[in-house]
Each structure stands twice: as C-alpha cells, then as structure tokens.
Design a protein around this motif. Structure first.
Motif, short mmCIF file in Angstrom:
data_model
loop_
_atom_site.label_atom_id
_atom_site.label_comp_id
_atom_site.label_asym_id
_atom_site.label_seq_id
_atom_site.Cartn_x
_atom_site.Cartn_y
_atom_site.Cartn_z
N ASN A 589 19.17 5.64 -21.99
CA ASN A 589 18.45 6.02 -23.20
C ASN A 589 19.19 7.11 -23.92
OD1 ASN A 589 15.99 4.51 -23.49
ND2 ASN A 589 15.31 5.51 -21.59
N ILE A 590 18.98 7.20 -25.24
CA ILE A 590 19.55 8.32 -25.99
C ILE A 590 18.50 8.86 -26.95
CG2 ILE A 590 21.25 8.98 -27.76
CD1 ILE A 590 23.22 7.12 -26.47
N GLY A 591 18.37 10.16 -26.98
CA GLY A 591 17.46 10.77 -27.94
C GLY A 591 18.16 11.95 -28.59
N GLY A 592 17.66 12.33 -29.77
CA GLY A 592 18.27 13.47 -30.44
C GLY A 592 17.21 14.47 -30.85
N ALA A 593 17.57 15.74 -30.89
CA ALA A 593 16.62 16.77 -31.29
C ALA A 593 17.38 18.01 -31.71
CB ALA A 593 15.67 17.12 -30.14
N ARG A 594 16.70 18.90 -32.43
CA ARG A 594 17.35 20.17 -32.78
C ARG A 594 17.23 21.14 -31.61
NH1 ARG A 594 15.99 22.07 -38.43
NH2 ARG A 594 17.37 20.33 -38.84
N GLN A 600 16.11 28.00 -27.31
CA GLN A 600 15.04 28.74 -28.01
C GLN A 600 14.77 28.16 -29.40
OE1 GLN A 600 16.13 32.88 -28.11
NE2 GLN A 600 14.07 33.39 -27.43
N PHE A 601 13.51 28.08 -29.75
CA PHE A 601 13.16 27.66 -31.11
C PHE A 601 13.47 28.80 -32.09
CE2 PHE A 601 10.05 25.02 -28.77
CZ PHE A 601 10.39 23.79 -29.30
N PHE A 602 14.21 28.51 -33.14
CA PHE A 602 14.45 29.54 -34.14
C PHE A 602 13.55 29.36 -35.35
CE2 PHE A 602 18.45 30.17 -31.88
CZ PHE A 602 18.43 31.54 -31.79
N GLU A 603 12.97 28.17 -35.51
CA GLU A 603 12.18 27.92 -36.71
C GLU A 603 10.70 27.85 -36.38
OE1 GLU A 603 14.08 24.45 -38.82
OE2 GLU A 603 15.50 24.91 -37.23
N ASN A 623 10.39 21.58 -34.53
CA ASN A 623 11.51 20.88 -33.93
C ASN A 623 11.75 19.63 -34.77
OD1 ASN A 623 13.55 20.16 -32.25
ND2 ASN A 623 12.26 19.79 -30.44
N VAL A 624 12.94 19.07 -34.71
CA VAL A 624 13.14 17.74 -35.29
C VAL A 624 13.66 16.85 -34.18
CG1 VAL A 624 13.73 18.78 -37.52
CG2 VAL A 624 15.54 17.99 -36.01
N ALA A 625 13.29 15.56 -34.25
CA ALA A 625 13.73 14.63 -33.21
C ALA A 625 13.79 13.24 -33.79
CB ALA A 625 12.76 14.67 -32.03
N THR A 708 6.86 18.43 -34.18
CA THR A 708 8.15 17.78 -34.25
C THR A 708 8.21 16.86 -35.46
OG1 THR A 708 8.13 17.82 -31.85
CG2 THR A 708 9.83 16.49 -32.89
N HIS A 709 9.21 17.06 -36.29
CA HIS A 709 9.41 16.24 -37.49
C HIS A 709 10.42 15.14 -37.16
CE1 HIS A 709 7.78 19.53 -40.10
NE2 HIS A 709 8.14 20.20 -39.03
N TYR A 710 10.32 14.06 -37.95
CA TYR A 710 11.32 13.00 -37.73
C TYR A 710 12.61 13.37 -38.44
CZ TYR A 710 13.84 8.71 -37.45
OH TYR A 710 14.82 7.80 -37.19
N ASN A 711 13.73 13.16 -37.76
CA ASN A 711 15.03 13.40 -38.39
C ASN A 711 16.05 12.58 -37.62
OD1 ASN A 711 17.46 14.41 -39.38
ND2 ASN A 711 16.56 16.43 -39.72
N SER A 712 16.84 11.79 -38.35
CA SER A 712 17.82 10.96 -37.66
C SER A 712 19.18 11.65 -37.59
CB SER A 712 17.95 9.60 -38.34
OG SER A 712 18.34 9.83 -39.67
N GLN A 713 19.23 12.95 -37.98
CA GLN A 713 20.50 13.68 -37.86
C GLN A 713 20.28 14.97 -37.08
OE1 GLN A 713 22.54 14.18 -41.55
NE2 GLN A 713 22.46 12.00 -42.02
N PRO A 714 19.98 14.84 -35.79
CA PRO A 714 19.65 16.02 -35.00
C PRO A 714 20.90 16.82 -34.62
CG PRO A 714 19.65 14.10 -33.62
CD PRO A 714 20.00 13.62 -35.00
N ASP A 715 20.68 17.98 -34.00
CA ASP A 715 21.79 18.86 -33.61
C ASP A 715 22.32 18.56 -32.22
OD1 ASP A 715 19.96 20.21 -35.53
OD2 ASP A 715 21.63 21.64 -35.58
#
Lengths: 891, 112
Positions: A589-594, A600-603, A623-625, A708-715
């Motif tokens: 599996n592969i997942g992405g997130a900030r 640590q959460f900065f936002e 968070n975004v994921a 958690t927000h949706y984002n397809s360009q995570p960090d």
C-alpha cells in the motif's frame, strides 16, 4: 553610688593587645593605664583618652612588634622531615594492605570517572549561547496563547508572529536591534546543490534570517565576513560542514548554489562560510539564507498578522543595563494597540515574554516549537545527583574500611601523641592520606575517562572532548573533585583516629567505640539504599519504555517506510510515483500525508460548527492526506467514507477527538459542515468521514484533535512493505524515483524508528541510569567485600573455637553472612517507598503510562540480596573452611 | 679607651634611671624627663630606649610593684648596672678632660 570609672578607648586597647609582643604587654599596658589615671585627674577624660591613643600608636615600633623566642621551642611539625615521615607511613600502609588499598582506590577511581565525566558534561551544557557579544542583552520572544473558549489548554511557543520583533524595534527605544529566524520550509529536509552540477544533498536546519542576523549573533567566519553578508536578496551563508559537502576543499565564496523548493528556478550566492564549531548555540544552523529571497520568506516579511501566524523566531537585543521586565511590562499595551481587533476576533489571549538566549538551552521546559533539541536543567540535576551519590558511595567505602581497621593504626596514633603530636597534626596527617588516595584515583581516572569518552558520549548523546591542558576549567574541576573527595572521605576517619587516648591504646585496653560500628552499618545501609533506588529506577524506566513500544497506537507501525517528497516537483509527481511503485509486488500500500505519526503538526485552525463563530472555535490540528493514507496505516474509519481522487481540500475527515471537541455526534456528523475564518473570509469544510483516534505525537502528550483535508500532493509518502528484503525494495524504489524526480535525493526512514526517536530522552536516561546502577552496585559491593574480609580476619580465632566445638561450615558461613545481609535488608525497606515515590512522579510526565509495579521491588530485592550474598559468602566460606589448627595453634 | 656607644637621648634616660634609683620605670622616667629637661616624649620612645639600654647591658630590669591605678599590672623597674654607671662616669670624665683642654679665650670669643 560609685561614679563610672573613666576608661581608655577600647579600640586602642585592642590594637595594643593585637600588635604588642606578649612579653612586653603587661608593663606597657600598666604604664599606659597609670599615665591615663593621672591625666584624667589633671586634664579630664577627653584629653586623657586622646593622649592614651597617641601613646598606643607611639608603641608601633619594631621592638614591640618583635616576638620573643619561646624558651623551649616546640617541634616544627611541618618540617620536611615530618612531612616525609607522613608520606612514608602513608605509602607503607598502602603497600602493606594491598587488598584494602586496591578496594579503596578502585572504588574511588570508578566514582571519580563518573563524577568527572558528568561534571564536564554539565559544564558543557551550561555553555550555550554565551559566546555572543552582549549575550545577556539578547532575548528571544516567546508567546503564550490561551483561547477564551477555555476548553483547550494554553500553550507556550518559542515562536512569535513575524511583525512583532520589527515593530518592537520601532516602538521601544530600549530595543537596539532585532532579527528573525525562520525554519526554512515545513519539510525537514532542504535540498542543496551546486549550480551546474546534478548532485544534490539534503540538509535540515537551514534558516531564513533577517539581514541583521549577524548584528545580533556572533559567528566566526572562515570565508567572507559577517558584516553585510546577508544584505542582498538571494544570499546564503554556509557552515563549514555544508561548504565542504558542496564544494569539497574549494573556496565557496561567491559561488552560486541551488536551495530548497525552487531548486530548479532560483540560485543563491554564497557570501560567507562560518565555523560551526565556534560556540554552541540553540540554533545550530547548517546554513542561513536571507529572508528577503522570495517564497515563504517574502510571506513572512510582508505578514501583518498580530494574533496568529506564530511561526517565526523573533530576537531583540536590548541596550546594555536595560531591565527586561520593564520592556515586558510595556508589551501588553503594545499588543493591544496593534492587534486588539484581531485578537478578539480569534478569541485569543496572547502574551509575549522575553527569554534570555542563554536560558533557551536549559530553561525551555513547556515551550514548544524549539529550533533545535533543547535539554532540561532538571535532567542535569538528576545527573549531578547521581554523580554525587556515586562518589559518596565510594567515599563511604573509604570511611568504613579505614575506621574498621583503625585498630591497626591505633598504636601509631598512641605513639605519635605520646611523643608530642597535637590532635590537629594527626588530623592533618590522616586527611593528607585520604587526599593522597583521592589524587591517585584522579590520576587513574583521567586516562580512563579519556579512553571511555566515546562510550560515555554515546550515553549522553554528545560529543565532548577532554583537553585538560587546553581547558583550565576542566583542570580546575578535576582538582576540586579530588580535593572534595579527599575531604569527604577523610574527615570522619581523621577525626575518629585522632581521638584515640594514648594511655588506653598503649596500655592495651583500647576498645572499639560501639557508636562507630553502628555508624558503619548505617553507612552500608545508605549505600545499598542508593543502589536499590537506582535498580528500581532502571526497572521502571524500562517498563515504561516497553509499554510505549508495545502500546496500541491506533495504527500499524510495522513495515512502514516514510519517503520525504522534499520539493514541489516531487510532490506533484506523487500520484505517478505511487502508481509506478505499486507495480512492485514488494509494496502493498502507499499513502501520502503532510504529517505522519511522530512528526509535529505545525498547522492548526480555529474551527466552529454551524451557528458558532471564530472566538468560540476549537483549535484543531490540520493535516492533509490522500486516499491511501488511512488504509496504509490501518487507521479505522468509524463513520462515513474514505477520500477519493475526486475530493478537494474542502472535504475533510475528522478524528474522533475533534468530533467530540466540536460537540458533534459521531452518528450524525458526517455530511455536516464546519467552518473557520471571520467576516467575509469564511472557509467551509464538509465532513465526509470520521476516523478512530490514533496517537500522532509522543505518548507523553494527550491526543490532539485532527482534521485531515484531501490533497493529492502530500509532503511524505508512506509505503507499506510486504517483504523483509528491504535492500532490493529500496534498490527498486530508488530506480523508479530517479526516473521521475532525478534532482531530489531518495530519502527514507522507517516509521517505527521515527516513532521511537521521540523517546530518545527517556532512552538516554535509561542508558545512563543503567550504567550508573551497575557502578553503584559495584562500588557498594567492593565496600561490603572489604568489610566482610576484615570481619573474617578479626574473627578467625572465634571461628576456630566454634569449629573445634562442632560448628559446621554451613552454620559458620550463615553466621558471618547474616551480619552483612541485615543492612541490605534494612536498605531495601528504606529504599522501596523512596523509589516508589520518585518513580511515580517520573511516570506522571506521561499521559500514557504503566504503573510502578510491585514485581520491580521483588526483583530489585532478590537481585541486590543475591549480589551481596555472593560478595559476602566468598569471605565467609573462606573463613569457615580454615583449619582450626592453623588459627588456634598460637594460643 | 673603649668607646661606649651611648646616644644623647640614651644618656639622658640612663641618667634619669640612675637618679630615680630603684623607682625608674616607664612612667616615672618620662615624667622626670618632662620635669627636668622639658622634653615631652611619647611612652613608646622612652620604652624603646630603656629596652635598648637593657640590650646593651647598661640597665637591668625586673618586674614588680603592681599598683591599683595600673589595673594590677606589674611595672618593669630599671636599675643601672655596673657597666651603666661606668659608662656614665666615663662620659663625665671625658667631658671633663675635654673642658680642661679648652683655651680660655676661645669660650669668650664664641660668646659662651
């Protein structure tokens, strides 16, 4: 009534007795008084007193100052001959009782090794940021925020809003200079490369700084100079390490490099290289870029937010001799003047404090968002306490072994006193002997510390060096340790030994003082109490660490690999990377997130539900994921659905805790909306799902609410592996990576290791206490061994008689052992409640914690009991096995 | 002739000790000095001189005679020794001889 007799001035009398030689004093004083009496009659008291004083002064002459030689001169007790004799006797004693001497020296050397290292370490920890010019006038702004809604705890941050520091310089005459420091980007790894070369490197701890940075902080430049080095936009100053990495041995100055996000678009000019080994700082930057270089720095420079956006480190340098409190006192009205409206909008109560930069490294407890790992003063206190206790244990050994064997020295004391030694001289002699041993120990300890330095540094996670010759402080510490050890170990034996009465000693009626035997036992109890407290400490710390390792975090941390998508290009290629990588059957599996667990959460955002407003909002971490995140980590959704590629930033999945904080209902929340912002600027988010809480940060802290927000360009990209062959997995993954994002290095880490890194502090503590426990037990047992040996020696005749009368070896061994096991038992009784209390306190620092556990006490008891039994029984059995014929034949 | 090392002040003090005859100690000597020569000197000077004379052997001393106004402290009573009285006599003798040698007109000329 008799009139009060006129008396000469007191001070003159005192002066006279002070300077006048004793043999002249009587007549001189007599003459003066006689004259005084007469003058009182003739001229009155006033003149008589003045005359008296004048006359006293007239006596300050060589003949009154010179002391007469006594008729029978006392022996000069510190003559070289006597000193030589003391030394000779000391060495003879050392050599004659080799076993006891080596027990003493071994114990003290081990103790000194610990002590010395800890002191050097602590000294090093106190040396942060003191090298800056006027360091005592430089302060960092730290922000305290509380929300009016009151449900959430307030927090302290080392960061502040970007506009505050420059405005302070404008408004406050006390502020001479300001500078701001910004963590380069949100990602930990900044890409660095030389213009025209394809090779890139990653570095963390790059900072964006104001051009005034070097006016506030001192750095030693090896290339270029600090003045004006960061004046122009797109300039960068490198540390020697980074310069070497990028340019090898070539000069770095005026070369152009590529930095960070805009790695393909913008270049920066190197204007200087500084020596990173000069001074220790709470920032420890690897490179510094001018804030005025577009991008995030530009955002910070133009930011006018007074309440939120606390993301920058602001520093102010005050004029010399300014009281920081007077500046602090002006800040509330200052904040009100500029930010009242905005603060009210956010329902925020904000305070700004000045923190001395020299305090940042050790006094930042409770202040989050630090630029670098900070230490804590209480950790140093723990270390110092342990060091002191270990040295104390070693000193107690010396005290016990010396006083126990005092009979052997009693005759010497008797003879010395009989031929005229004062008690003070004897005290000096015995203290001198303990000093001698202390100095022998330190001379042995120094090379040992040197030798063990790599190991000791690995314990404390530091890189200390021990240069006695170059560092006077360390030399001073060394000598002080030796002196205090000698004094501590020697003072009681010296007082005790020198108190013997020569008559009783020489007549042979000398007996042990029973009080000293009790004291000896008491000291053994003390030693073993410390050892037991330490053992229980180690056991509880290990238990807590195990607990944290095995605790269900609400997600699956095994076989997860975190890959950093360090720049915009890599982020935009996330979907492509994912699809390519998933063709590998090693990856499940592969997942992405900030933010992945342990980062640590900065936002965060102030979120409110329908019908609410910002000032009553809940602070919720953001968070975004992508759609794979929850699946990859095995985080369960308890309501609603997962993300799909069709979702946008507006679709959010809430955590159970945030649903609760927002006072929504798990069953009905899905499909409803939450908001943030005020006035016309309100953002709306639709809840599409709710996931079970998972532990994102350390187990020391409470679970934070997350949206958690949706984002397809995570960090970050998280891979779930389904193989144990990581070498081939990484080789394959890197091949795909290089094909898609060749300019970014392939950077990965294991999730479970990242999570464990949060407990470095506790692990360090465990390592340190582990070693110290071992040492404490070792030294205590050395002492016990010595005492047992001594007793066995003393009681050989008694044992002989017992054996002749039919005692068995077992019963004699038991008899001898019992005497020493009693103190150990008492120690267990004393130490148990103490360590229970101490460890309960320590555990309170964790939100998720285990209990102290009675089994730890049982285990510690059994361990210490068997170790001491083993130590004592060797001597006991040896004594019990002696043939009575050999011990009794002389009678 | 062997020279006796006696300073002028020493000589006066030694004469006073001889005159006081068994009653000479710090207070009386300085009082007598004041009375007969009009010289006011501090106790320190007198004591210093007495002790120097004793070191040279011109006087001897012993402790004794405590009185009330001294707070019960003893005095050091000085006595001229044989050496001391010979030294005084020698000085006297020498002066006398020297005076004899003086031409009578000389004195008149210098206005004495």
């Amino acid at each position: 009534m008799k009139p009060k007799k006129a008396a000469p001035p007191r001070w003159a009398e005192r002066l006279l007795t002070f300077f006048c030689a004793p043999h002249l004093l009587e007549e001189v004083q007599g003459d003066l008084h006689e004259r005084f009496e007469r003058q009182v009659l003739l001229f009155g008291v006033k003149i008589a007193r003045r005359q008296y004083a004048l006359n006293v002064l007239s006596f300050i002459r060589p003949f009154t100052l010179k002391r007469k030689k006594p008729e029978y001169p006392t022996t000069f007790l510190y003559s070289p001959t006597m000193l030589r004799n003391y030394l000779k006797i000391a060495f003879r004693n050392l050599v004659r009782h080799k076993m006891f001497s080596s027990l003493n020296i071994l114990g003290l050397t081990t103790g000194t090794v610990c002590c010395l290292y800890i002191l050097v370490f602590v000294k090093d920890q106190f040396g942060y940021d003191i090298h800056h010019k006027d360091a005592e006038n430089i302060y960092r702004l730290h922000t305290h925020i509380e929300f009016n809604s009151g449900d959430q705890p307030g927090f302290n941050s080392g960061t502040s809003s970007p506009i505050i520091a420059p405005t302070m310089k404008k408004d406050f005459p006390e502020v001479m200079e300001y500078t701001r420091v910004l963590n380069f980007f949100t990602t930990k790894n900044n890409i660095l490369g030389v213009e025209g070369k394809t090779a890139t490197f990653t570095e963390d701890k790059g900072f964006l700084v104001d051009s005034t940075f070097f006016k506030v902080f001192n750095y030693r430049f090896v290339e270029g100079s600090p003045e004006h080095s960061l004046d122009a936009p797109y300039t960068v100053v490198l540390s020697t390490r980074v310069a070497k990495k990028l340019f090898g041995n070539e000069k770095a100055i005026n070369k152009r490099i590529k930095v960070g996000n805009n790695v393909n678009t913008t270049t920066y000019t190197v204007t200087g290289v500084y020596d990173e080994n000069f001074g220790r700082s709470h920032l420890r930057p690897s490179f510094l870029v001018n804030l005025n270089s577009g991008g995030f720095g530009e955002f910070a420079r133009n930011n006018t937010e007074w309440a939120g956006n606390n993301f920058i480190y602001g520093y102010v340098k005050l004029k010399p001799n300014t009281d920081p409190q007077s500046v602090e006192a002006k800040i509330p009205s200052f904040l009100k003047r500029y930010g009242e409206k905005r603060l009210a909008e956010l329902g925020m109560n904000k305070q700004i404090f000045l923190q001395k930069i020299t305090d940042i490294h050790l006094h930042s407890k409770g202040i989050t968002n630090q630029a670098d790992k900070v230490s804590d003063i209480s950790f140093l206190y723990i270390l110092l306490t342990i060091a002191a206790f270990i040295q104390l244990i070693a000193c107690i050994n010396f005290v016990n072994l010396t006083t126990a064997r005092s009979v052997r020295r009693a005759k010497e004391v008797g003879v010395r006193k009989a031929v005229g030694a004062f008690r003070s001289v004897l005290i000096g002699q015995f203290l001198g002997e303990s000093m001698l041993i202390a100095f022998i120990s330190i001379f042995l300890a120094l090379p040992i510390v040197r030798l063990l330095l790599p190991f000791l540094n690995s314990l404390t996670d530091s890189s200390l060096e021990l240069n006695i010759t170059q560092n006077l402080d360390i030399l001073l510490i060394t000598v002080l340790v030796a002196l205090s050890t000698g004094l501590l170990a020697g003072i009681y034996p010296a007082l005790y030994l020198s108190s013997f009465k020569p008559v009783s000693v020489l007549k042979g009626t000398f007996k042990f003082n029973p009080a000293s035997v009790v004291l000896r036992k008491g000291l053994v109890v003390f030693q073993f109490s410390i050892a037991i407290v330490l053992i229980i400490g180690v056991l509880v710390i290990s238990k807590q660490l195990n607990y944290m390792q095995n605790k269900d975090l609400g997600f699956d941390q095994k076989q997860k690999i975190v890959v950093s998508l360090s720049n915009e290009n890599a982020k935009s290629k996330f979907t492509a990377l994912k699809n390519e990588l998933l063709t590998q059957n090693q990856i499940k599996n592969i997942g992405g997130a900030r933010y992945y667990p342990s980062s640590q959460f900065f936002e965060d955002m102030l979120v409110f539900k329908a019908g609410g407003s910002m000032d009553k909002g809940q602070l919720i971490k953001n968070n975004v994921a992508d759609e794979g995140f929850f699946k990859t980590l095995g985080i369960k959704l308890i309501a609603g659905r997962n993300f799909t590629p069709a979702d946008t930033n507006q679709q959010v999945i809430l955590s159970e805790k945030s649903v609760k904080d927002l006072k929504l209902n798990v069953e009905t929340a899905v499909g409803t909306q939450v908001f943030t912002g005020s006035g016309n600027d309100i953002a709306t988010y639709t809840i599409i799902g709710i996931h079970k809480d998972y532990i994102n940060n350390s187990l020391k802290d409470e679970i934070t609410p997350v949206m958690t927000h949706y984002n397809s360009q995570p960090d970050y990209m998280i891979l779930e592996a389904q193989t144990n062959d990581y070498t081939s997995l990484f080789a394959n993954a890197e091949k795909i990576w290089k094909k898609l994002v060749p300019e970014v290095p392939f950077q990965y880490s294991f999730l479970d290791e990242d999570i464990q890194k949060q407990y470095v502090e506790e692990k360090t503590l465990r390592k340190i206490i582990n070693s110290f426990t071992f040492i404490a037990i070792l030294i205590s047992c050395l002492g016990l061994f010595g005492l047992a040996m001594f007793t066995a020696e003393q009681r050989t005749k008694e044992i002989g008689v017992r054996k002749v009368l039919g005692a068995s070896v077992v019963s004699i061994t038991a008899l001898l052992s019992k005497e020493f096991l009693k103190p150990v038992l008492i120690a267990l009784v004393i130490a148990s409640p103490l360590s229970y209390y101490a460890m309960s306190k320590w555990l309170e620092g964790f939100v998720y914690r285990t209990d102290v556990g009675w089994e730890n006490f049982v285990f510690a008891g059994i361990a210490i009991f068997s170790i001491s039994l083993f130590t004592v029984s060797y001597q006991a059995i040896k004594a019990a096995l002696l043939n009575p014929v050999t011990t009794l034949k002389t009678e | 002739m062997r020279r006796t090392y006696l300073g002028e002040f020493e000589e006066v003090v030694l004469l006073m000790v001889a005159i006081l005859d068994g009653e000479a100690y710090g207070v009386t000597v300085s009082q007598a000095l004041e009375e007969h020569t009009g010289r006011v000197v501090t106790f320190g000077t007198v004591h210093n001189t007495l002790i120097r004379l004793e070191e040279k052997g011109f006087v001897s001393s012993q402790l004794g005679g405590a009185t009330n106004e001294r707070g019960g402290r003893r005095k050091r009573i000085f006595q001229v020794t044989a050496l001391g009285s010979r030294a005084l006599q020698e000085i006297q003798q020498l002066r006398h001889e020297l005076w004899q040698m003086m031409p009578p007109t000389k004195l008149r000329l210098t206005g004495l």
